[in-house]
Design a protein around this motif. Sequence first.
Motif, PDB file in Angstrom:
ATOM      1  N   ALA A 351       0.825  -1.210   0.000  1.00 20.29           N
ATOM      2  CA  ALA A 351       0.000   0.000   0.000  1.00 20.29           C
ATOM      3  C   ALA A 351       0.860   1.260   0.000  1.00 20.29           C
ATOM      4  O   ALA A 351       0.450   2.307  -0.512  1.00 20.29           O
ATOM      5  CB  ALA A 351      -0.935  -0.016   1.207  1.00 20.29           C
ATOM      6  N   SER A 352       2.061   1.162   0.556  1.00 23.80           N
ATOM      7  CA  SER A 352       2.962   2.319   0.614  1.00 23.80           C
ATOM      8  C   SER A 352       3.763   2.497  -0.671  1.00 23.80           C
ATOM      9  O   SER A 352       4.555   3.435  -0.777  1.00 23.80           O
ATOM     10  CB  SER A 352       3.920   2.164   1.799  1.00 23.80           C
ATOM     11  OG  SER A 352       4.735   1.013   1.636  1.00 23.80           O
ATOM     12  N   GLY A 353       3.591   1.572  -1.637  1.00 17.62           N
ATOM     13  CA  GLY A 353       4.304   1.676  -2.909  1.00 17.62           C
ATOM     14  C   GLY A 353       5.605   0.903  -2.962  1.00 17.62           C
ATOM     15  O   GLY A 353       6.296   0.931  -3.984  1.00 17.62           O
ATOM     16  N   MET A 354       5.968   0.209  -1.879  1.00 17.84           N
ATOM     17  CA  MET A 354       7.194  -0.584  -1.864  1.00 17.84           C
ATOM     18  C   MET A 354       6.958  -1.964  -2.478  1.00 17.84           C
ATOM     19  O   MET A 354       5.912  -2.582  -2.231  1.00 17.84           O
ATOM     20  CB  MET A 354       7.698  -0.771  -0.426  1.00 17.84           C
ATOM     21  CG  MET A 354       8.185   0.498   0.236  1.00 17.84           C
ATOM     22  SD  MET A 354       8.697   0.155   1.941  1.00 17.84           S
ATOM     23  CE  MET A 354       9.543   1.678   2.357  1.00 17.84           C
ATOM     24  N   LYS A 355       7.936  -2.422  -3.267  1.00 18.41           N
ATOM     25  CA  LYS A 355       7.856  -3.792  -3.757  1.00 18.41           C
ATOM     26  C   LYS A 355       8.117  -4.751  -2.595  1.00 18.41           C
ATOM     27  O   LYS A 355       9.028  -4.527  -1.788  1.00 18.41           O
ATOM     28  CB  LYS A 355       8.888  -4.033  -4.863  1.00 18.41           C
ATOM     29  CG  LYS A 355       8.539  -3.408  -6.183  1.00 18.41           C
ATOM     30  CD  LYS A 355       9.357  -3.980  -7.325  1.00 18.41           C
ATOM     31  CE  LYS A 355      10.820  -3.685  -7.204  1.00 18.41           C
ATOM     32  NZ  LYS A 355      11.594  -4.159  -8.398  1.00 18.41           N
ATOM     33  N   THR A 356       7.324  -5.825  -2.525  1.00 17.15           N
ATOM     34  CA  THR A 356       7.531  -6.802  -1.462  1.00 17.15           C
ATOM     35  C   THR A 356       7.094  -8.170  -1.964  1.00 17.15           C
ATOM     36  O   THR A 356       6.586  -8.320  -3.082  1.00 17.15           O
ATOM     37  CB  THR A 356       6.757  -6.415  -0.188  1.00 17.15           C
ATOM     38  OG1 THR A 356       7.157  -7.286   0.882  1.00 17.15           O
ATOM     39  CG2 THR A 356       5.248  -6.513  -0.389  1.00 17.15           C
ATOM     40  N   ARG A 357       7.349  -9.170  -1.147  1.00 17.75           N
ATOM     41  CA  ARG A 357       6.899 -10.531  -1.412  1.00 17.75           C
ATOM     42  C   ARG A 357       6.361 -11.109  -0.123  1.00 17.75           C
ATOM     43  O   ARG A 357       6.903 -10.862   0.960  1.00 17.75           O
ATOM     44  CB  ARG A 357       8.059 -11.391  -1.929  1.00 17.75           C
ATOM     45  CG  ARG A 357       8.525 -11.021  -3.330  1.00 17.75           C
ATOM     46  CD  ARG A 357       9.952 -11.385  -3.602  1.00 17.75           C
ATOM     47  NE  ARG A 357      10.312 -11.133  -5.007  1.00 17.75           N
ATOM     48  CZ  ARG A 357      11.558 -11.062  -5.460  1.00 17.75           C
ATOM     49  NH1 ARG A 357      12.579 -11.203  -4.624  1.00 17.75           N
ATOM     50  NH2 ARG A 357      11.795 -10.834  -6.736  1.00 17.75           N
ATOM     51  N   ASN A 358       5.300 -11.889  -0.240  1.00 18.22           N
ATOM     52  CA  ASN A 358       4.713 -12.514   0.939  1.00 18.22           C
ATOM     53  C   ASN A 358       5.326 -13.894   1.135  1.00 18.22           C
ATOM     54  O   ASN A 358       5.342 -14.714   0.211  1.00 18.22           O
ATOM     55  CB  ASN A 358       3.188 -12.623   0.764  1.00 18.22           C
ATOM     56  CG  ASN A 358       2.494 -13.025   2.052  1.00 18.22           C
ATOM     57  OD1 ASN A 358       2.813 -14.043   2.647  1.00 18.22           O
ATOM     58  ND2 ASN A 358       1.545 -12.210   2.482  1.00 18.22           N
ATOM     59  N   PHE A 359       5.827 -14.144   2.323  1.00 14.44           N
ATOM     60  CA  PHE A 359       6.488 -15.412   2.607  1.00 14.44           C
ATOM     61  C   PHE A 359       5.571 -16.597   2.313  1.00 14.44           C
ATOM     62  O   PHE A 359       6.022 -17.632   1.796  1.00 14.44           O
ATOM     63  CB  PHE A 359       6.948 -15.453   4.065  1.00 14.44           C
ATOM     64  CG  PHE A 359       7.653 -16.724   4.442  1.00 14.44           C
ATOM     65  CD1 PHE A 359       9.008 -16.878   4.212  1.00 14.44           C
ATOM     66  CD2 PHE A 359       6.967 -17.778   5.029  1.00 14.44           C
ATOM     67  CE1 PHE A 359       9.662 -18.061   4.543  1.00 14.44           C
ATOM     68  CE2 PHE A 359       7.610 -18.959   5.370  1.00 14.44           C
ATOM     69  CZ  PHE A 359       8.965 -19.096   5.127  1.00 14.44           C
ATOM     70  N   ASP A 360       4.286 -16.458   2.595  1.00 18.83           N
ATOM     71  CA  ASP A 360       3.358 -17.559   2.342  1.00 18.83           C
ATOM     72  C   ASP A 360       3.248 -17.861   0.853  1.00 18.83           C
ATOM     73  O   ASP A 360       3.093 -19.024   0.456  1.00 18.83           O
ATOM     74  CB  ASP A 360       1.976 -17.233   2.920  1.00 18.83           C
ATOM     75  CG  ASP A 360       1.958 -17.278   4.445  1.00 18.83           C
ATOM     76  OD1 ASP A 360       2.881 -17.883   5.037  1.00 18.83           O
ATOM     77  OD2 ASP A 360       1.032 -16.707   5.045  1.00 18.83           O
ATOM     78  N   ASP A 361       3.323 -16.824   0.007  1.00 19.61           N
ATOM     79  CA  ASP A 361       3.296 -17.051  -1.438  1.00 19.61           C
ATOM     80  C   ASP A 361       4.556 -17.770  -1.895  1.00 19.61           C
ATOM     81  O   ASP A 361       4.506 -18.663  -2.756  1.00 19.61           O
ATOM     82  CB  ASP A 361       3.162 -15.725  -2.184  1.00 19.61           C
ATOM     83  CG  ASP A 361       1.807 -15.072  -1.995  1.00 19.61           C
ATOM     84  OD1 ASP A 361       0.837 -15.791  -1.656  1.00 19.61           O
ATOM     85  OD2 ASP A 361       1.716 -13.837  -2.169  1.00 19.61           O
ATOM     86  N   VAL A 362       5.700 -17.360  -1.353  1.00 19.19           N
ATOM     87  CA  VAL A 362       6.971 -18.017  -1.686  1.00 19.19           C
ATOM     88  C   VAL A 362       6.894 -19.497  -1.319  1.00 19.19           C
ATOM     89  O   VAL A 362       7.239 -20.386  -2.126  1.00 19.19           O
ATOM     90  CB  VAL A 362       8.145 -17.330  -0.946  1.00 19.19           C
ATOM     91  CG1 VAL A 362       9.428 -18.138  -1.088  1.00 19.19           C
ATOM     92  CG2 VAL A 362       8.338 -15.914  -1.469  1.00 19.19           C
ATOM     93  N   LEU A 363       6.425 -19.777  -0.119  1.00 22.21           N
ATOM     94  CA  LEU A 363       6.314 -21.172   0.328  1.00 22.21           C
ATOM     95  C   LEU A 363       5.303 -21.938  -0.505  1.00 22.21           C
ATOM     96  O   LEU A 363       5.523 -23.106  -0.857  1.00 22.21           O
ATOM     97  CB  LEU A 363       5.917 -21.209   1.802  1.00 22.21           C
ATOM     98  CG  LEU A 363       5.754 -22.602   2.414  1.00 22.21           C
ATOM     99  CD1 LEU A 363       7.054 -23.383   2.357  1.00 22.21           C
ATOM    100  CD2 LEU A 363       5.257 -22.495   3.853  1.00 22.21           C
ATOM    101  N   ASP A 364       4.203 -21.299  -0.881  1.00 21.21           N
ATOM    102  CA  ASP A 364       3.175 -21.976  -1.659  1.00 21.21           C
ATOM    103  C   ASP A 364       3.686 -22.356  -3.045  1.00 21.21           C
ATOM    104  O   ASP A 364       3.351 -23.425  -3.569  1.00 21.21           O
ATOM    105  CB  ASP A 364       1.933 -21.095  -1.783  1.00 21.21           C
ATOM    106  CG  ASP A 364       0.757 -21.827  -2.410  1.00 21.21           C
ATOM    107  OD1 ASP A 364       0.528 -23.006  -2.064  1.00 21.21           O
ATOM    108  OD2 ASP A 364       0.072 -21.227  -3.258  1.00 21.21           O
ATOM    109  N   GLU A 365       4.517 -21.488  -3.650  1.00 28.97           N
ATOM    110  CA  GLU A 365       5.061 -21.851  -4.954  1.00 28.97           C
ATOM    111  C   GLU A 365       6.002 -23.044  -4.831  1.00 28.97           C
ATOM    112  O   GLU A 365       5.988 -23.942  -5.685  1.00 28.97           O
ATOM    113  CB  GLU A 365       5.794 -20.678  -5.610  1.00 28.97           C
ATOM    114  CG  GLU A 365       6.368 -21.053  -6.964  1.00 28.97           C
ATOM    115  CD  GLU A 365       6.703 -19.884  -7.863  1.00 28.97           C
ATOM    116  OE1 GLU A 365       7.207 -20.127  -8.981  1.00 28.97           O
ATOM    117  OE2 GLU A 365       6.460 -18.731  -7.472  1.00 28.97           O
ATOM    118  N   VAL A 366       6.820 -23.076  -3.791  1.00 28.19           N
ATOM    119  CA  VAL A 366       7.699 -24.237  -3.584  1.00 28.19           C
ATOM    120  C   VAL A 366       6.864 -25.492  -3.363  1.00 28.19           C
ATOM    121  O   VAL A 366       7.167 -26.561  -3.914  1.00 28.19           O
ATOM    122  CB  VAL A 366       8.647 -23.999  -2.394  1.00 28.19           C
ATOM    123  CG1 VAL A 366       9.501 -25.243  -2.139  1.00 28.19           C
ATOM    124  CG2 VAL A 366       9.544 -22.806  -2.648  1.00 28.19           C
TER     125      VAL A 366
END
Length: 447
Positions: A351-366
């Motif tokens: 929401a603040s405009g920073m690029k980020t990644r959600n740990f749960d998404d990273v784990l879900d892709e693995v």
Amino acid sequence: MNFVSLPALQQPQWPDRDRLDAVARSLEALPPLVLAAECDQLKGRLAAVARGEAFLLQGGDCAETFAGSTADSIRGKFQTLLQMAVVLTYAASVPVVKIGRMAGQFGKPRSAATEVRDGLELPVYRGDAVNGIEFTRADRTPDPGRLLEAYHCASATLNLCRSLASGGFADLRQVHAWNQDFVAGSPAGQRYEQLADDIERAITFMHACGADPREFRAVEFYSSHEALLLDYERPLTRVDSRNGHVYDLSAHLLWIGERTRDPRGAHVEFASRIRNPIAVKVGPNATAQNVLELAEILDPDEEPGRLTVTTRMGARRIREALPALVEKVSASRAPVVWVCDPMHGNTVESASGMKTRNFDDVLDEVAGFFEVHRALGTHPGGIHIEFTGDDVTECVGGGHRIAESDLSYRYETTCDPRLNRSQSLDLAFRVAGLYRHHLSPALPING
């Protein structure tokens, strides 16, 4: 050595060609950063991964910086990689091939050639090997001299990593001790305490039996980066006196990115001429035919360990996009190593405009990566992640539950968000559970 004739994407517009030519001559005269024999050794290790006898752990910075090439920073990344490898080695009961995304990752592909701020248009930041990150005309003008600085920073990084790998820093008993603070301090630590205790008992038993193999005291470590800046890679390409073959001795493994994997482009042509292990990154829109065409160009002899396919699908796409690739490429008998990059397909804007990644998404892709390989009876060869040994706040989630509101606390990346040390170890324990479950489906994933 210039044997590339095809068009090259993502290259800087150097303003001073004479200066570029002088830098290329200087690079050609400098010693290689790695040895051809080491590249061959890594190819052998990756061949074991292709056969399902080993697992690949590849990781490091999104984009290295000259200012960040300090002893503490290098040591922190090296230590984190070793900690993750110990967990994976024990859980999988197979060797873990350790490749740093280090000592050369100073260039980055970009989606646009320029950037506009307050009406001022300047070249986009392409990594420290090309230009500076400050938004000034002087900083953003591509400078060929930075290629020489990239070489020297890479050399210093490799020198320290080699010393750490062989000088006692990598002693297995010490690496396990490093995990103690994670187990004790992480909110998720209790979940992993049993596995940590199992590792401790195994090491103690081996030591009590008088076993003190070299593998306890030293590790094999290899370097890698994206072979993006051809004006850097070509001068470091050398003919090996042992066999007359050509190697790019800027790193042990080079990869081709999603943006530059055109079979009729310069990057694929360059990679086809060198004998290093090569990786190619493919996104969710890649087809099996795309991968097979690349395999035919890059590995015509079907040499195990030569070609790694690194998938970057995103958590929402991997379960639908990956099966056809794995099934058809495996049916072709191409001996590729399948690796999951769960970072690049899961980048979002906060929401603040920073690029980020959600740990749960990273784990879900693995998790999806393992599910696909388990269903097809193929080997999930490894993971490729972006991390740092520092306690940054760039990715949300993980054991310490970093929230979007925490991002500004220590958001230090110059490009894409990285997992911090705690999140990286958290991921290693989760991947260990997935691998154990893959080998023995009766075991619980967190068992």
